[in-house]
Scaffold this motif. Sequence first.
Motif, PDB file in Angstrom:
ATOM      1  N   ASP A 181       0.956  -1.175  -0.074  1.00  0.00           N
ATOM      2  CA  ASP A 181       0.156  -0.065  -0.054  1.00  0.00           C
ATOM      3  C   ASP A 181       0.867   1.208   0.194  1.00  0.00           C
ATOM      4  OD1 ASP A 181      -2.613   1.083  -0.064  1.00  0.00           O
ATOM      5  OD2 ASP A 181      -2.096   1.888   1.970  1.00  0.00           O
ATOM      6  N   ILE A 182       1.954   1.345   0.824  1.00  0.00           N
ATOM      7  CA  ILE A 182       2.865   2.516   0.810  1.00  0.00           C
ATOM      8  C   ILE A 182       3.496   2.724  -0.664  1.00  0.00           C
ATOM      9  CG2 ILE A 182       4.812   3.432   2.143  1.00  0.00           C
ATOM     10  CD1 ILE A 182       3.946   1.956   4.591  1.00  0.00           C
ATOM     11  N   MET A 183       3.930   1.595  -1.157  1.00  0.00           N
ATOM     12  CA  MET A 183       4.731   1.629  -2.361  1.00  0.00           C
ATOM     13  C   MET A 183       3.516   2.085  -3.494  1.00  0.00           C
ATOM     14  SD  MET A 183       7.580   1.388  -4.200  1.00  0.00           S
ATOM     15  CE  MET A 183       8.687   0.151  -3.227  1.00  0.00           C
ATOM     16  N   ALA A 184       2.593   1.708  -3.471  1.00  0.00           N
ATOM     17  CA  ALA A 184       1.380   1.930  -4.305  1.00  0.00           C
ATOM     18  C   ALA A 184       1.113   3.260  -4.427  1.00  0.00           C
ATOM     19  CB  ALA A 184       0.251   1.029  -4.335  1.00  0.00           C
ATOM     20  N   ASN A 185       1.246   4.108  -3.018  1.00  0.00           N
ATOM     21  CA  ASN A 185       1.014   5.559  -3.156  1.00  0.00           C
ATOM     22  C   ASN A 185       2.268   6.264  -3.468  1.00  0.00           C
ATOM     23  OD1 ASN A 185      -2.118   5.436  -2.115  1.00  0.00           O
ATOM     24  ND2 ASN A 185      -1.234   4.304  -0.496  1.00  0.00           N
ATOM     25  N   LEU A 186       3.285   5.806  -3.099  1.00  0.00           N
ATOM     26  CA  LEU A 186       4.662   6.570  -3.389  1.00  0.00           C
ATOM     27  C   LEU A 186       4.855   6.509  -4.919  1.00  0.00           C
ATOM     28  CD1 LEU A 186       7.017   7.932  -2.319  1.00  0.00           C
ATOM     29  CD2 LEU A 186       8.035   5.533  -1.927  1.00  0.00           C
ATOM     30  N   LEU A 187       4.544   5.633  -5.474  1.00  0.00           N
ATOM     31  CA  LEU A 187       4.785   5.595  -7.097  1.00  0.00           C
ATOM     32  C   LEU A 187       3.957   6.452  -8.046  1.00  0.00           C
ATOM     33  CD1 LEU A 187       5.878   1.835  -7.538  1.00  0.00           C
ATOM     34  CD2 LEU A 187       7.139   3.681  -7.083  1.00  0.00           C
ATOM     35  N   LYS A 188       2.744   6.822  -7.304  1.00  0.00           N
ATOM     36  CA  LYS A 188       1.848   7.580  -8.305  1.00  0.00           C
ATOM     37  C   LYS A 188       2.642   8.925  -8.660  1.00  0.00           C
ATOM     38  CE  LYS A 188      -2.429   5.811  -6.336  1.00  0.00           C
ATOM     39  NZ  LYS A 188      -3.439   6.095  -5.515  1.00  0.00           N
ATOM     40  N   ASN A 189       2.504   9.284  -9.779  1.00  0.00           N
ATOM     41  CA  ASN A 189       2.798  10.332 -10.796  1.00  0.00           C
ATOM     42  C   ASN A 189       4.298  10.354 -10.710  1.00  0.00           C
ATOM     43  OD1 ASN A 189       0.347  11.636 -10.940  1.00  0.00           O
ATOM     44  ND2 ASN A 189       0.296  12.006  -8.694  1.00  0.00           N
ATOM     45  N   LYS A 190       5.017   9.200 -10.617  1.00  0.00           N
ATOM     46  CA  LYS A 190       6.388   9.227 -10.971  1.00  0.00           C
ATOM     47  C   LYS A 190       6.855   8.642 -12.288  1.00  0.00           C
ATOM     48  CE  LYS A 190       7.964   9.649  -6.512  1.00  0.00           C
ATOM     49  NZ  LYS A 190       6.688  10.411  -5.958  1.00  0.00           N
ATOM     50  N   THR A 191       7.726   9.069 -13.024  1.00  0.00           N
ATOM     51  CA  THR A 191       8.121   8.267 -14.220  1.00  0.00           C
ATOM     52  C   THR A 191       8.270   6.684 -13.921  1.00  0.00           C
ATOM     53  OG1 THR A 191      10.364   8.704 -14.064  1.00  0.00           O
ATOM     54  CG2 THR A 191       9.067  10.547 -15.097  1.00  0.00           C
ATOM     55  N   VAL A 192       8.266   5.990 -14.986  1.00  0.00           N
ATOM     56  CA  VAL A 192       8.353   4.698 -14.914  1.00  0.00           C
ATOM     57  C   VAL A 192       9.834   4.486 -14.398  1.00  0.00           C
ATOM     58  CG1 VAL A 192       8.617   2.607 -16.244  1.00  0.00           C
ATOM     59  CG2 VAL A 192       6.704   3.986 -16.644  1.00  0.00           C
ATOM     60  N   LYS A 193      10.870   5.256 -15.085  1.00  0.00           N
ATOM     61  CA  LYS A 193      12.437   5.218 -14.543  1.00  0.00           C
ATOM     62  C   LYS A 193      12.404   5.546 -13.357  1.00  0.00           C
ATOM     63  CE  LYS A 193      16.894   7.168 -15.322  1.00  0.00           C
ATOM     64  NZ  LYS A 193      17.809   8.003 -16.107  1.00  0.00           N
ATOM     65  N   ASP A 194      11.798   6.489 -12.690  1.00  0.00           N
ATOM     66  CA  ASP A 194      11.866   7.184 -11.088  1.00  0.00           C
ATOM     67  C   ASP A 194      11.226   5.828 -10.257  1.00  0.00           C
ATOM     68  OD1 ASP A 194      13.507   9.187 -11.585  1.00  0.00           O
ATOM     69  OD2 ASP A 194      11.692  10.575 -11.637  1.00  0.00           O
ATOM     70  N   ALA A 195      10.171   5.297 -10.910  1.00  0.00           N
ATOM     71  CA  ALA A 195       9.291   4.336 -10.000  1.00  0.00           C
ATOM     72  C   ALA A 195      10.221   3.068  -9.848  1.00  0.00           C
ATOM     73  CB  ALA A 195       8.004   3.953 -10.774  1.00  0.00           C
TER      74      ALA A 195
END
Length: 143
Positions: A75-89
């Motif tokens: 859950d924490i990771m799912a929220n953290l990755l939103k609006n990040k580029t695929v590379k940054d994710a």
Amino acid sequence: MSNNLDLRREIILDHYENPSAFIKNKSTVKGYKSAHKDSASCIDDLTAYVNIKNNKVNDVKFSGIGCAISTSSTDIMANLLKNKTVKDANKIINNYLGMIDGKPYDKKLLKELYVFEDLNKQLNRINCGKVGIIAIEQALNKK
């Protein structure tokens, strides 16, 4: 992030009891890339759903069943990755997995995921901290 164990437990329990990225109705993720991951040694059985638009992570959801560690980390990771580029994710995911494996990592990239920094000292819980994250990673990078 504080080293306060009570605060860490509170964060983990909050994301376990009230996961904002958890879904029950899979029709809400129609058109998302998905990946399934489970554990041979425990109850963890999660599917991650990732929606990417213009090389950015638009949304991340998950479904299934998991323990407090797997559910909260996912859950924490799912929220953290939103609006990040695929590379940054991918960079965040790799950084987190490095932390779980006891390798050098950048705390600043992990935000609340830092609450799992000592998970590598609990060998029986390492897979719990990885199962949902690996599902997200596989969905994120699915062609």
